[in-house]
Scaffold this motif. Sequence first.
Motif, PDB file in Angstrom:
ATOM      1  N   HIS A  44      -5.152  34.889 -21.516  1.00 57.08           N
ATOM      2  CA  HIS A  44      -6.125  35.196 -22.387  1.00 57.08           C
ATOM      3  C   HIS A  44      -7.579  35.240 -21.362  1.00 57.08           C
ATOM      4  O   HIS A  44      -7.781  34.897 -20.421  1.00 57.08           O
ATOM      5  CB  HIS A  44      -6.276  34.309 -23.593  1.00 57.08           C
ATOM      6  CG  HIS A  44      -7.056  33.021 -23.094  1.00 57.08           C
ATOM      7  ND1 HIS A  44      -7.804  32.182 -24.366  1.00 57.08           N
ATOM      8  CD2 HIS A  44      -6.778  32.207 -22.211  1.00 57.08           C
ATOM      9  CE1 HIS A  44      -8.047  31.170 -23.873  1.00 57.08           C
ATOM     10  NE2 HIS A  44      -7.658  31.054 -22.512  1.00 57.08           N
TER      11      HIS A  44
ATOM     12  N   GLU B 158     -11.854  35.390 -22.713  1.00 51.68           N
ATOM     13  CA  GLU B 158     -12.808  35.035 -23.635  1.00 51.68           C
ATOM     14  C   GLU B 158     -14.333  35.573 -23.353  1.00 51.68           C
ATOM     15  O   GLU B 158     -14.826  35.383 -22.555  1.00 51.68           O
ATOM     16  CB  GLU B 158     -13.100  33.494 -23.992  1.00 51.68           C
ATOM     17  CG  GLU B 158     -11.860  32.643 -24.226  1.00 51.68           C
ATOM     18  CD  GLU B 158     -11.695  31.538 -23.588  1.00 51.68           C
ATOM     19  OE1 GLU B 158     -11.642  30.546 -24.405  1.00 51.68           O
ATOM     20  OE2 GLU B 158     -11.516  31.405 -22.312  1.00 51.68           O
TER      21      GLU B 158
ATOM     22  N   HIS C 247      -6.819  34.518 -17.532  1.00 52.11           N
ATOM     23  CA  HIS C 247      -6.578  33.503 -16.907  1.00 52.11           C
ATOM     24  C   HIS C 247      -5.333  33.064 -17.485  1.00 52.11           C
ATOM     25  O   HIS C 247      -5.437  33.167 -18.903  1.00 52.11           O
ATOM     26  CB  HIS C 247      -7.447  32.464 -16.589  1.00 52.11           C
ATOM     27  CG  HIS C 247      -8.337  31.911 -17.834  1.00 52.11           C
ATOM     28  ND1 HIS C 247      -9.244  32.777 -18.618  1.00 52.11           N
ATOM     29  CD2 HIS C 247      -7.778  30.844 -18.678  1.00 52.11           C
ATOM     30  CE1 HIS C 247      -9.306  31.764 -19.664  1.00 52.11           C
ATOM     31  NE2 HIS C 247      -8.500  30.643 -19.694  1.00 52.11           N
TER      32      HIS C 247
ATOM     33  N   HIS D 241      -2.475  30.078 -18.928  1.00 49.69           N
ATOM     34  CA  HIS D 241      -2.032  28.754 -19.316  1.00 49.69           C
ATOM     35  C   HIS D 241      -0.684  28.530 -19.519  1.00 49.69           C
ATOM     36  O   HIS D 241       0.125  29.290 -19.647  1.00 49.69           O
ATOM     37  CB  HIS D 241      -2.855  28.474 -20.777  1.00 49.69           C
ATOM     38  CG  HIS D 241      -4.140  28.296 -20.724  1.00 49.69           C
ATOM     39  ND1 HIS D 241      -4.847  27.244 -20.075  1.00 49.69           N
ATOM     40  CD2 HIS D 241      -5.223  29.036 -21.177  1.00 49.69           C
ATOM     41  CE1 HIS D 241      -6.131  27.431 -20.375  1.00 49.69           C
ATOM     42  NE2 HIS D 241      -6.377  28.602 -20.866  1.00 49.69           N
TER      43      HIS D 241
HETATM   44 MN    MN Z   1      -8.509  29.525 -21.446  1.00 48.32          MN
END
Ligand code: MN
Length: 307
Positions: free
Chosen positions: A99, A101, A55, A57
């Motif tokens: 990025h 996670e 996603h 940023h």
């Molecule tokens: Mn993020």
Amino acid sequence: MAIEVHDGVAAEVGRIRVRRVLPRRKLRTVGAWCFADHMGPAEVTEESGLDVGPHPHTGLQTVTWLMDGAVLHRDSLGSEQLIRPGQVNLMTAGRGVVHSEEHTGTYRGTLQGVQLWVAQPEAHRHGDPAFDHHAGLPAVAWDGAEATLIAGEYLGARSPAGFATDLLGMQVQVAPGVTRFPLRTDFEHAVIALDGPLLVGAPGRDRAIAEPRTPTAPGQIAALGTGHAELEVQAREPVRLMLLGGVPFPEPVFMWWNFVARSADEVSGFYADWRDRGDRFGEVPSPLDRIPAPSPPWEPVRSTHPW
Ligand code: MN
């Protein structure tokens, strides 16, 4: 009252329950800190964890801090970094970054941490993306309290993490009783209780006028404006908290989804760039699916009819 307590809201990020304590309707920023999620505690496995797919940023720095567990970070700069408690992953978005996670493939157990965003000021927010991992952060101890310095300076120690504005961020474990925190009077501050209830107070300039301390608990954020030289935190047992601070952010921040911007028009551009896989955002080699942006509520719905 000098201290204002705001309730957070429950949300889900990836497969983990979080308590979002910033922004709140009446608390948009604390210094340049513009977002704070207390994630977990949750039980994760080698193959299922935070699991937030790629996603984008913009205009912010993400500060990932774990209290328990491990997370694998990947980004469009080619970074691949396992993070563990006591370390910081600092990703600078600037004009745009992507990025993910992920679960680690190796860790099973409790996952708990804090995901923070720092708004970048105008002079930095159009700059290059970057990623830094800081494995060694300074420790500070006073009054029975033990702190790890994530951002900024405190009691002579300085975090190696780089920010464009004057900030403070630290995880503190307070001992039972009252802990006094010296504060910079040009900073505003906030306390996020992480694993137990606290009473927080700001003694007035005239100490003879005692102000009652205010209760706060996990899932809340207790905010204190500028002009206070000291914060008092009272606990019945050892409690971990996050203390955030900074010079009030002077720019009007417009946040929507994962974008920090200055206007709805600007976010509409970021939204279209992500949807259309524009050059602003790169690609992340991740086994997780790319997360589509929801359509901004102010965007007109485009008719598919020819009239
Ligand atoms: Mn993020």
